[in-house]
Design a protein around this motif. Sequence first.
Motif, short mmCIF file in Angstrom:
data_model
loop_
_atom_site.label_atom_id
_atom_site.label_comp_id
_atom_site.label_asym_id
_atom_site.label_seq_id
_atom_site.Cartn_x
_atom_site.Cartn_y
_atom_site.Cartn_z
N LYS A 182 0.91 -1.27 0.03
CA LYS A 182 0.05 -0.06 -0.01
C LYS A 182 0.70 1.34 0.12
CE LYS A 182 -3.16 2.60 2.75
NZ LYS A 182 -3.66 2.67 4.24
N ILE A 191 -8.02 4.95 2.43
CA ILE A 191 -8.62 3.68 1.88
C ILE A 191 -9.01 2.93 3.00
CG2 ILE A 191 -7.96 3.76 -0.53
CD1 ILE A 191 -5.85 1.67 0.28
N SER A 193 -10.09 -1.32 4.93
CA SER A 193 -9.91 -2.56 4.70
C SER A 193 -11.04 -3.02 3.73
CB SER A 193 -10.06 -3.36 5.93
OG SER A 193 -9.11 -3.12 6.83
N ARG A 209 -8.20 -4.33 -4.98
CA ARG A 209 -8.68 -4.19 -3.66
C ARG A 209 -7.55 -4.04 -2.62
NH1 ARG A 209 -9.52 -10.04 -1.33
NH2 ARG A 209 -9.29 -9.62 0.92
N TYR A 210 -7.85 -3.32 -1.57
CA TYR A 210 -6.80 -3.46 -0.38
C TYR A 210 -6.96 -4.51 0.48
CZ TYR A 210 -4.28 -1.84 3.67
OH TYR A 210 -3.62 -1.85 4.93
N ASN A 211 -5.90 -5.34 0.75
CA ASN A 211 -6.18 -6.38 1.26
C ASN A 211 -5.50 -5.91 2.87
OD1 ASN A 211 -5.57 -9.06 2.88
ND2 ASN A 211 -5.36 -10.13 0.91
N GLU A 215 -1.59 -5.70 4.03
CA GLU A 215 -1.26 -4.30 3.71
C GLU A 215 -0.88 -4.25 2.26
OE1 GLU A 215 1.03 -2.45 6.71
OE2 GLU A 215 -0.40 -2.49 8.16
N THR A 216 -1.34 -4.65 1.32
CA THR A 216 -1.29 -4.87 -0.05
C THR A 216 -2.37 -4.35 -0.88
OG1 THR A 216 -1.57 -7.18 -0.19
CG2 THR A 216 0.81 -6.39 0.15
N VAL A 217 -2.07 -3.87 -2.07
CA VAL A 217 -3.31 -3.40 -2.92
C VAL A 217 -2.97 -4.66 -3.89
CG1 VAL A 217 -4.08 -2.06 -4.63
CG2 VAL A 217 -3.16 -1.16 -2.50
#
Length: 439
Positions: A182, A191, A193, A209-211, A215-217
Motif C-alpha cells: 500500500k 482507503i 480494509s 482491492r486493499y488487502n 497491507e497490499t493492493v
Amino acid sequence: MKKNFVLDTNVILHDYKCIYNFQENDIYIPIVVLEELDKFKKGNEEINYNARQFARELDEISDNDLFKKGASLGEGLGKLFIALPQEPSDNVKRAFIENINDHRILAFLDYLATKDKKHKTILVTKDINLRMKARAINLLSEDYFNDKITSTDIFEKAHEVFEGIDAAIIDRMYSTAAGVPKSSLDFEKDIVSNQYFVLKSERNSIMARYNPNYETVVKVQKERAFGIEPRNSEQSFAMNALLDDDIKLVCITGKAGTGKTLLALAAALEKRNDYKQILLARPIVALANKDLGFLPGTEKEKITPYMQPLFDNLNVIRHQFSAESRENTAIQEMQSSGQLVIEALAYIRGRSLSDAYIIVDEAQNLTPHEIKTIITRAGENTKVVFTGDVQQIDQPYLDMMSNGLVYTIDKMRGQEIFAHVNLVKGERSYLSELASNLL
C-alpha cells in the motif's frame, strides 16, 4: 440543558434498550404506550421480541417511585417515569376530536410541556404523521436518531477511481498475485480494509482491492461462479468479496436489476463444498396491512409468495445448464438433502448457524437490532451476506438513514473481515435499467 423526552410505542419496538440512550435527560412513557406494547408481546417477529424484552427491562428498574419521583436509569442517566393519562387541553381538543392513542400521547405531551416550562419537552417517535400532529399544535417532536447514520454518499457511486498512478506499478500488479505494498501508492483519499477501486495510469488500468491482512493492493480478476459471470467492474468486485473466505461479512447494495441476489446465490453455490449449508432468507413485509394469517394455506404455503424472488434467482442459475447437467443435479440434491434452504428470516432466530453460507435478501427492511441478532447467530466457518436496495424500504418506521443495512455498513466499515460493494449499473435488461432511471 436537561430535557424531557416522551417516547412513542414504535421507538421501543424499534430498540427496546432505547431508554438508556438519552444521557442525563428524563424519559416519560405514557401508560397508553404500555397498553400498546402489551398487544405486541405474543408472536415470533422482532417487534414481539422487543416488546417482551422491554417488559423485562421495565420490571428490573421499576419501583414505587416510577409514577411520582421516577426510577433512576443509572449513573450519568436521567430518570424514567410512567405517565398516567391527562385530560386533553382545549388546544388538543380543538385540533384532534378523535379519542385515539396517538392523541392521548399528545395530550400528555401538551400537559408536561405546560407544567414544566423550565425544560424542553420533546416527543420522540418514528411516526412521521404523529410528529406533524405535534408540530401542528406547537409541540416539539423528533425522530429517534440513535442508530441513524450521518451520510449516504457511499450509496450514490459504484467505487473510487484513482488516476495518475505509475504505469509500472500497475504492470507489476498484473504480473504477481501478491500485489504491491500500500505504501507504494500515493492515494488521494484514505482507503479502508477490503475497499475496492480502479487504478488508472496514462496507458493502463486495473481493478484492485486493499488487502488488510498483508497491507497490499491486489488485482481483482473477473471470476465466474456457477455459470454466472460479472458484467461490469462493480459486479466483479462483489463476486470477489463473495468468494473470499477471509471476508466473513459482505453487504451488497444497489437498485433493482443490478444483480445483488443473483451474484450472492451463484457464489454460495460455487462454494457449496466449503459449507455444510446454504441458507437463503428474506424478511416478510406484509402488504396492504395484511399479515401472514390473512393468507390461505399452511404456514409453508403462506410464506411461499414472499420467498418467490429467491426461487426466481435460483431458476436463472439453473437455466444456465441443461436439465441433466451435473450442476442442476447438484442443486436438486442440495435442496432434497437440506443443504440448500430457502425460508423466511423469522424462522432462523434462535438457531446457531455454524459452517453455513447465509444470504439475507431485502436487508434494508431490517432494523439495526435485527441485523445484529442475525450476525450474532453466526458460528465457526460461517459467512453472512446482506443484500438490499436502501432506496426501497417497505417498513413504515425505517428510512434510508436508519435501516439496519446502512447502519451495519457504517459501523463495520474498515473491519478486516468486512466488505461493502455498491452496484450502480443495472444488468437485468435495457427496459429495466431505463425504468429504474426514469420512472
